[in-house]
Scaffold this motif. Sequence first.
Motif, PDB file in Angstrom:
ATOM      1  N   PRO A 185      12.817  -0.347   9.035  1.00 39.51           N
ATOM      2  CA  PRO A 185      12.083  -0.173   7.775  1.00 39.51           C
ATOM      3  C   PRO A 185      11.019  -1.240   7.544  1.00 39.51           C
ATOM      4  CG  PRO A 185      14.311  -0.972   7.370  1.00 39.51           C
ATOM      5  CD  PRO A 185      14.256  -0.601   8.814  1.00 39.51           C
ATOM      6  N   ASP A 186      11.080  -2.350   8.284  1.00 42.74           N
ATOM      7  CA  ASP A 186      10.081  -3.409   8.120  1.00 42.74           C
ATOM      8  C   ASP A 186       8.687  -2.964   8.546  1.00 42.74           C
ATOM      9  OD1 ASP A 186      12.024  -5.106   7.166  1.00 42.74           O
ATOM     10  OD2 ASP A 186      12.375  -6.076   9.101  1.00 42.74           O
ATOM     11  N   LYS A 187       8.595  -1.862   9.280  1.00 47.07           N
ATOM     12  CA  LYS A 187       7.300  -1.358   9.737  1.00 47.07           C
ATOM     13  C   LYS A 187       6.677  -0.364   8.755  1.00 47.07           C
ATOM     14  CE  LYS A 187       7.285  -3.616  13.635  1.00 47.07           C
ATOM     15  NZ  LYS A 187       6.307  -4.690  13.906  1.00 47.07           N
ATOM     16  N   GLY A 188       7.437  -0.026   7.698  1.00 49.65           N
ATOM     17  CA  GLY A 188       6.870   0.832   6.669  1.00 49.65           C
ATOM     18  C   GLY A 188       7.230   2.295   6.793  1.00 49.65           C
ATOM     19  N   PHE A 189       6.634   3.103   5.917  1.00 50.83           N
ATOM     20  CA  PHE A 189       7.001   4.505   5.771  1.00 50.83           C
ATOM     21  C   PHE A 189       5.756   5.364   5.540  1.00 50.83           C
ATOM     22  CE2 PHE A 189       9.593   1.455   3.426  1.00 50.83           C
ATOM     23  CZ  PHE A 189      10.751   1.427   4.191  1.00 50.83           C
ATOM     24  N   ALA A 190       5.890   6.645   5.825  1.00 42.99           N
ATOM     25  CA  ALA A 190       4.760   7.566   5.650  1.00 42.99           C
ATOM     26  C   ALA A 190       5.251   8.893   5.091  1.00 42.99           C
ATOM     27  CB  ALA A 190       4.046   7.790   6.975  1.00 42.99           C
ATOM     28  N   THR A 191       4.353   9.577   4.386  1.00 43.59           N
ATOM     29  CA  THR A 191       4.669  10.907   3.863  1.00 43.59           C
ATOM     30  C   THR A 191       3.358  11.650   3.597  1.00 43.59           C
ATOM     31  OG1 THR A 191       6.017  12.109   2.240  1.00 43.59           O
ATOM     32  CG2 THR A 191       4.634  10.349   1.400  1.00 43.59           C
ATOM     33  N   PRO A 217       3.030  -3.020   6.455  1.00 44.13           N
ATOM     34  CA  PRO A 217       2.469  -4.374   6.416  1.00 44.13           C
ATOM     35  C   PRO A 217       1.283  -4.468   7.371  1.00 44.13           C
ATOM     36  CG  PRO A 217       4.457  -4.347   7.742  1.00 44.13           C
ATOM     37  CD  PRO A 217       4.306  -2.957   7.184  1.00 44.13           C
ATOM     38  N   HIS A 218       0.177  -5.048   6.923  1.00 40.82           N
ATOM     39  CA  HIS A 218      -1.011  -5.175   7.762  1.00 40.82           C
ATOM     40  C   HIS A 218      -0.691  -6.045   8.972  1.00 40.82           C
ATOM     41  CE1 HIS A 218      -5.118  -6.206   8.981  1.00 40.82           C
ATOM     42  NE2 HIS A 218      -5.506  -5.146   8.276  1.00 40.82           N
ATOM     43  N   SER A 219      -1.137  -5.610  10.142  1.00 40.57           N
ATOM     44  CA  SER A 219      -0.774  -6.301  11.387  1.00 40.57           C
ATOM     45  C   SER A 219      -1.306  -7.722  11.451  1.00 40.57           C
ATOM     46  CB  SER A 219      -1.290  -5.506  12.590  1.00 40.57           C
ATOM     47  OG  SER A 219      -2.699  -5.354  12.520  1.00 40.57           O
ATOM     48  N   LEU A 220      -2.416  -8.017  10.759  1.00 40.70           N
ATOM     49  CA  LEU A 220      -3.017  -9.352  10.820  1.00 40.70           C
ATOM     50  C   LEU A 220      -2.633 -10.215   9.621  1.00 40.70           C
ATOM     51  CD1 LEU A 220      -6.618  -8.495  12.104  1.00 40.70           C
ATOM     52  CD2 LEU A 220      -4.638  -9.272  13.420  1.00 40.70           C
ATOM     53  N   THR A 221      -2.728  -9.661   8.422  1.00 41.61           N
ATOM     54  CA  THR A 221      -2.473 -10.455   7.214  1.00 41.61           C
ATOM     55  C   THR A 221      -1.021 -10.406   6.761  1.00 41.61           C
ATOM     56  OG1 THR A 221      -2.986  -8.616   5.735  1.00 41.61           O
ATOM     57  CG2 THR A 221      -4.830 -10.004   6.447  1.00 41.61           C
ATOM     58  N   GLY A 222      -0.285  -9.369   7.171  1.00 36.30           N
ATOM     59  CA  GLY A 222       1.082  -9.198   6.704  1.00 36.30           C
ATOM     60  C   GLY A 222       1.168  -8.620   5.311  1.00 36.30           C
ATOM     61  N   TRP A 264       1.280  -5.955   2.507  1.00 39.01           N
ATOM     62  CA  TRP A 264       1.646  -4.539   2.495  1.00 39.01           C
ATOM     63  C   TRP A 264       0.503  -3.719   1.907  1.00 39.01           C
ATOM     64  CZ3 TRP A 264       6.105  -1.667   3.881  1.00 39.01           C
ATOM     65  CH2 TRP A 264       7.039  -2.417   4.603  1.00 39.01           C
ATOM     66  N   THR A 265       0.207  -2.637   2.580  1.00 43.70           N
ATOM     67  CA  THR A 265      -0.947  -1.806   2.261  1.00 43.70           C
ATOM     68  C   THR A 265      -0.538  -0.338   2.156  1.00 43.70           C
ATOM     69  OG1 THR A 265      -2.440  -3.328   3.404  1.00 43.70           O
ATOM     70  CG2 THR A 265      -3.230  -1.081   3.075  1.00 43.70           C
ATOM     71  N   LEU A 266      -1.123   0.362   1.210  1.00 44.24           N
ATOM     72  CA  LEU A 266      -0.948   1.807   1.121  1.00 44.24           C
ATOM     73  C   LEU A 266      -2.241   2.451   1.595  1.00 44.24           C
ATOM     74  CD1 LEU A 266       0.832   4.201   0.216  1.00 44.24           C
ATOM     75  CD2 LEU A 266      -0.327   4.079  -2.002  1.00 44.24           C
ATOM     76  N   GLN A 267      -2.168   3.136   2.722  1.00 44.09           N
ATOM     77  CA  GLN A 267      -3.350   3.800   3.277  1.00 44.09           C
ATOM     78  C   GLN A 267      -3.306   5.279   2.902  1.00 44.09           C
ATOM     79  OE1 GLN A 267      -4.204   4.478   7.704  1.00 44.09           O
ATOM     80  NE2 GLN A 267      -5.312   2.576   7.277  1.00 44.09           N
ATOM     81  N   ILE A 268      -4.411   5.773   2.355  1.00 47.37           N
ATOM     82  CA  ILE A 268      -4.492   7.151   1.888  1.00 47.37           C
ATOM     83  C   ILE A 268      -5.607   7.855   2.639  1.00 47.37           C
ATOM     84  CG2 ILE A 268      -4.805   8.629  -0.142  1.00 47.37           C
ATOM     85  CD1 ILE A 268      -4.070   6.166  -1.845  1.00 47.37           C
ATOM     86  N   ASN A 269      -5.308   9.003   3.263  1.00 47.70           N
ATOM     87  CA  ASN A 269      -6.348   9.760   3.949  1.00 47.70           C
ATOM     88  C   ASN A 269      -5.990  11.237   3.996  1.00 47.70           C
ATOM     89  OD1 ASN A 269      -5.281  10.578   6.803  1.00 47.70           O
ATOM     90  ND2 ASN A 269      -4.576   8.488   6.498  1.00 47.70           N
ATOM     91  N   THR A 270      -6.986  12.051   4.249  1.00 47.01           N
ATOM     92  CA  THR A 270      -6.759  13.495   4.358  1.00 47.01           C
ATOM     93  C   THR A 270      -6.761  13.903   5.824  1.00 47.01           C
ATOM     94  OG1 THR A 270      -9.121  13.779   3.949  1.00 47.01           O
ATOM     95  CG2 THR A 270      -7.648  14.088   2.086  1.00 47.01           C
ATOM     96  N   THR A 271      -7.910  13.924   6.445  1.00 48.21           N
ATOM     97  CA  THR A 271      -7.984  14.280   7.872  1.00 48.21           C
ATOM     98  C   THR A 271      -8.795  13.218   8.600  1.00 48.21           C
ATOM     99  OG1 THR A 271      -9.927  15.654   7.400  1.00 48.21           O
ATOM    100  CG2 THR A 271      -7.791  16.762   7.489  1.00 48.21           C
ATOM    101  N   GLY A 272      -8.236  12.004   8.656  1.00 46.38           N
ATOM    102  CA  GLY A 272      -8.924  10.939   9.363  1.00 46.38           C
ATOM    103  C   GLY A 272     -10.105  10.404   8.588  1.00 46.38           C
ATOM    104  N   LEU A 273     -11.283  10.420   9.204  1.00 43.28           N
ATOM    105  CA  LEU A 273     -12.463   9.810   8.592  1.00 43.28           C
ATOM    106  C   LEU A 273     -13.364  10.812   7.880  1.00 43.28           C
ATOM    107  CD1 LEU A 273     -13.397   7.299  11.438  1.00 43.28           C
ATOM    108  CD2 LEU A 273     -12.100   6.866   9.353  1.00 43.28           C
ATOM    109  N   VAL A 274     -12.912  12.047   7.757  1.00 43.34           N
ATOM    110  CA  VAL A 274     -13.717  13.044   7.042  1.00 43.34           C
ATOM    111  C   VAL A 274     -13.811  12.629   5.572  1.00 43.34           C
ATOM    112  CG1 VAL A 274     -13.902  15.458   6.383  1.00 43.34           C
ATOM    113  CG2 VAL A 274     -12.986  14.846   8.632  1.00 43.34           C
ATOM    114  N   SER A 293      -7.777   2.165   1.619  1.00 42.70           N
ATOM    115  CA  SER A 293      -6.678   1.217   1.807  1.00 42.70           C
ATOM    116  C   SER A 293      -6.482   0.416   0.523  1.00 42.70           C
ATOM    117  CB  SER A 293      -6.969   0.271   2.974  1.00 42.70           C
ATOM    118  OG  SER A 293      -6.987   0.972   4.192  1.00 42.70           O
ATOM    119  N   VAL A 294      -5.263   0.454  -0.003  1.00 44.82           N
ATOM    120  CA  VAL A 294      -4.927  -0.262  -1.232  1.00 44.82           C
ATOM    121  C   VAL A 294      -3.942  -1.371  -0.898  1.00 44.82           C
ATOM    122  CG1 VAL A 294      -4.054  -0.057  -3.587  1.00 44.82           C
ATOM    123  CG2 VAL A 294      -5.214   1.887  -2.516  1.00 44.82           C
ATOM    124  N   GLU A 295      -4.333  -2.624  -1.144  1.00 47.48           N
ATOM    125  CA  GLU A 295      -3.423  -3.742  -0.911  1.00 47.48           C
ATOM    126  C   GLU A 295      -2.417  -3.820  -2.049  1.00 47.48           C
ATOM    127  OE1 GLU A 295      -5.494  -7.381  -0.301  1.00 47.48           O
ATOM    128  OE2 GLU A 295      -6.214  -6.813   1.698  1.00 47.48           O
TER     129      GLU A 295
END
Length: 216
Positions: free
Chosen positions: A98-104, A115-120, A122-132, A70-72
């Motif tokens: 669009p206020d809820k963000g985008f994914a690709t 936007p983070h649900s608690l802090t507000g 904006w975060t870029l979350q990067i993952n491949t297959t979940g928690l692997v 997760s990158v703030e």
Amino acid sequence: MTKLRNAVLAGVLITGIGGVGVLTATPAFAEIVATPAGTLISATGPIGQDLDVAMTGTAWTLSEPTGIISVELGLPAGTVWRNSFNGVPGTENSPGNPDKGFATTIDGVNYNLFPHSLTGIWTLQINTTGLVPTITEVKIPTLKLGQTTPAPLQTQLTFNIKQLTGEPEISGTFTWTDDQPAIPVIAPAIGGAAAIAGIGLAGIVLVRRRRTAEQA
């Protein structure tokens, strides 16, 4: 700071004299360390123009693989994140909002900008297959930052990988300015000649017209 994984043992049992076990202290957690390498490029444009938020240089390298990063990014006042990843729109997390963000997905890696649900924040979350734990380096795609206020604005944007040791951070300055073309200024004539305070075609034309009039 989030602990990314438990160590196999919280201590090492050593057999002492008479068979008595002695527990020696070892770290209870192991944390992933990232080596900062990239640089966020500062950008400038006219009012209302979207600016590319681009990172140059090599990716962040992780000391061991992880499954999700997760990158703030933050969101400075007067700006808005656009739906753009390397110049290509993703999908809205909440269709029509669009206020809820985008994914690709790019080259098998999932990117979610929201936007983070608690802090507000904006975060870029990067993952491949979940928690692997398969992510070994982190490269931020080129995003797009828009302006919501029609006025000159300068702001700083910072990227933080908050859950990693050392919390790598890069930042850049983004500026929106008015277009102010140079306007030629003709000074009063001195001794039959005009002094040009501002260089421009209009000034040259005015000087030529004045000389023509004087000759006539």
